[in-house]
Design an enzyme around this catalytic site. Structure first.
Site, PDB file in Angstrom:
ATOM      1  N   HIS A 233       0.837  -1.228   0.085  1.00  0.00           N
ATOM      2  CA  HIS A 233      -0.129   0.093  -0.139  1.00  0.00           C
ATOM      3  C   HIS A 233       0.815   1.060  -0.064  1.00  0.00           C
ATOM      4  CE1 HIS A 233      -3.115   2.753   0.862  1.00  0.00           C
ATOM      5  NE2 HIS A 233      -4.034   1.815   0.841  1.00  0.00           N
ATOM      6  N   ARG A 277      -2.104   0.949  -7.187  1.00  0.00           N
ATOM      7  CA  ARG A 277      -1.285   0.833  -6.188  1.00  0.00           C
ATOM      8  C   ARG A 277       0.453   0.076  -6.318  1.00  0.00           C
ATOM      9  NH1 ARG A 277      -5.360  -2.295  -2.060  1.00  0.00           N
ATOM     10  NH2 ARG A 277      -6.747  -0.383  -1.482  1.00  0.00           N
ATOM     11  N   HIS A 338       0.736  -4.902   2.179  1.00  0.00           N
ATOM     12  CA  HIS A 338      -0.695  -5.041   2.698  1.00  0.00           C
ATOM     13  C   HIS A 338      -1.623  -6.037   2.258  1.00  0.00           C
ATOM     14  CE1 HIS A 338      -4.440  -2.730   2.704  1.00  0.00           C
ATOM     15  NE2 HIS A 338      -4.710  -2.841   1.537  1.00  0.00           N
ATOM     16  N   GLU A 368      -8.203 -14.184   1.498  1.00  0.00           N
ATOM     17  CA  GLU A 368      -6.984 -13.864   1.240  1.00  0.00           C
ATOM     18  C   GLU A 368      -6.059 -15.071   1.496  1.00  0.00           C
ATOM     19  OE1 GLU A 368      -3.562 -10.321   2.243  1.00  0.00           O
ATOM     20  OE2 GLU A 368      -5.335 -10.341   3.291  1.00  0.00           O
TER      21      GLU A 368
END
Length: 545
Positions: A233, A277, A338, A368
């Site tokens: 991030h 990003r 991140h 995730e």
């Protein structure tokens, strides 16, 4: 809880963030008895930190643009089938959440308000005020507590999966309150434990996110896929790594040098801070590397009045952690680990795969912790909350379909034990070295020399880990036991990241190597990291089928 030796369920869900809660609910809706375990209280899970929103093409004619944005971000290694399923089912999943009680923000005419995230050409992130993840979690937990088929147990950590000859049939679980080990047997197991980037010095993950599910699956024979793709991030606070929410860039935030030079206009003059990003993080890392000792800043002092609603969460974070006012003060930033695009290799149904692409029966994964290729080389902001709901529900539905009764008598496992005693090795020292060196050698910018050096460091840390003894022999909330398991998992995940990064000699998406700064001929190829049959860890590039 009284002393346990074993529990039985039809579906065991490990991890009670959004993905795990969605899986548990869907399995229960299918009439299955579910045990849902969580290392921490569910409302402390990493899911609640997802503030920005959930991407849904609800104000668009169809999902075509959303699909195209995902494919562009994925840089040729994403799964088109998974992306199409996720994006096209997004509106239905949004309405499913609303039926559970999530209230998404709307304008006066009743249309959903949308935020813009980097990587999307159209603002499409639906949100619930500024705490979307929390709003979803609260609604899910209310439903779970009302469902008589779901037993929710927190302060429980799975330490090893239990396998029969051809099937995962449960897990050994550590009761963190009293250090008791017991077994949970089930027809199917869903892993939904999140990513695992606490091995980096600067990271945005909850402290509980230590790669537990990835380690469990790896040790049960699963392959880990795309582990080189770590998203950083760009807006991590320099003193802690905590991120400023990305919608501030969509509202007009700038990244500037100490002389007020707009950095991103030099790298990406058209999209600037909204380039994505990966691009923004790499640009920041290059600037900081080219000017040692310098700092870069997030400037929110000139946000138009009509867009200042996007600063609410950023203002709270800056005030809490920096005693700063974002409308007056520039915020020093650094890229912060991140999101892990990689994870346990699985298909669209959430079924876990080994290095040969074969299904490991009885084992599912979502969130995730999973990698079905939906993000490819880079995830666009706003897709994580969508992914955990869509594929969390799907994993729960498919786990509930498994009818085979597990034969607990033929289970193959050894009792998990802990090395009590005294030693010179300290877990805190190993962890501190791990974090510092992973950030240095396997961070935003990588190269062969740094990755090989990190693998040597990890080999040494693993040797030191074997000499650790647990000196605390108390039974209640023994943190050393928990930290012992977590450290082992973080060391494994770190090695997988480094081996996969070394295995991909190119730059693609969030994976940037300054010795191979361009995309190579590895389009439609994935890294698979797995346990070598002779021991240790192997990694190879394979063609995506």
């Amino acid at each position: 809880m009284s002393k346990l030796t074993s529990l039985n369920a039809e579906v065991l869900v490990i991890g009670a963030g959004i993905a795990g809660c969605c899986a548990a609910l869907e399995a229960a809706y299918a009439g299955k008895k579910v045990i849902l375990i969580s290392k921490i209280p569910p409302l402390h899970s990493h899911s609640v930190s997802a503030r920005g929103g959930v991407n849904v093409a609800i104000n668009e004619p169809d999902a075509f643009a959303h699909i195209n944005d995902c494919l562009n971000a994925g840089r040729g290694v994403a799964s088109k089938d998974c992306i199409e399923y996720m994006c096209e089912s997004a509106p239905e999943n949004l309405h499913w959440l609303e039926k559970l009680g999530v209230q998404f923000s709307k304008d006066e005419s009743g249309h959903y308000k949308n935020k813009a995230f980097g990587g999307s050409n159209i603002p499409r992130a639906c949100f619930s005020k500024d705490r979307t993840g929390l709003a979803i979690m609260v609604a899910l937990i209310k439903q779970i507590k009302k469902n008589e088929l779901i037993t929710l147990l927190d302060q429980m950590m799975a330490v090893e999966l239990i396998q029969e000859t051809c099937q995962v049939i449960g897990a050994q679980v550590l009761h963190l309150r009293n250090t008791q080990l017991f077994k949970v047997f089930a027809n199917s197991v869903v892993l939904s434990t999140g990513g695992g980037l606490n091995s980096y010095k600067y990271n945005t993950n909850a402290v509980s996110t230590t790669g537990d599910g990835l380690s469990l699956a790896f040790n049960a024979g699963a392959a880990l896929r795309h582990m080189e793709f770590v998203q950083f991030h760009p807006l991590g606070l320099r003193n802690s790594g905590i991120q400023i929410p990305e919608p501030v860039l969509g509202a007009g935030g700038k990244i500037v040098s100490i002389s007020n030079d707009n950095v991103m206009s030099r790298y990406y003059p058209e999209k600037k801070e909204l380039a994505g990003r990966d691009k923004v993080s790499i640009a920041i890392a290059k600037e900081l590397s080219n000017h040692p000792g310098s700092e870069l800043y997030l400037d929110l002092t000139n946000i138009p009045e009509e867009k200042k609603f996007a600063l609410k969460e950023a203002s709270l974070i800056a005030a809490t952690y920096l005693n700063a006012d974002v409308t007056k003060d520039k915020i020093s930033i650094i890229p912060s680990a991140h999101y892990l695009m990689g994870g346990v290799s699985c298909n669209i149904n959430g079924q876990v795969l080994n290095c040969m692409g074969d299904i490991i029966n009885g084992l599912f994964v979502a969130g995730e912790a999973a990698c079905n290729g939906v993000h490819g080389a880079n995830r666009i902001g706003g897709n994580s909350l969508l992914e955990v709901v869509v594929f969390g529900r799907l994993a729960g539905q498919n786990a509930a379909k498994l009818q085979k009764k597990a034969n607990y008598q033929n289970a193959s496992f050894k009792e998990f034990t802990f090395p009590f005693g005294d030693s010179k090795e300290k877990m805190g020292e190993i962890l501190s070295t791990l974090k510092a060196t992973m950030s240095q050698n396997a961070g935003v910018i990588r190269n062969e020399n740094g990755l090989k050096e990190q693998l040597k460091i990890l080999a040494d840390l693993n040797r030191r880990y074997l000499d650790i003894k647990i000196s605390d022999r108390t039974h209640f909330y023994n943190q050393q036991i928990k930290q012992y398991v977590e450290l082992k998992n973080m060391l494994l995940i770190s090695e997988a990241i480094c081996r996969a990064a070394l295995c991909r000699p190119e730059s693609r998406g969030a994976h940037y190597r300054d010795d191979f700064p361009s995309e190579g001929n590895f389009f439609e190829m994935a890294t698979l990291t797995y346990k070598h049959e002779l021991g240790g860890m192997a990694c190879e590039l394979i063609r995506i089928s």
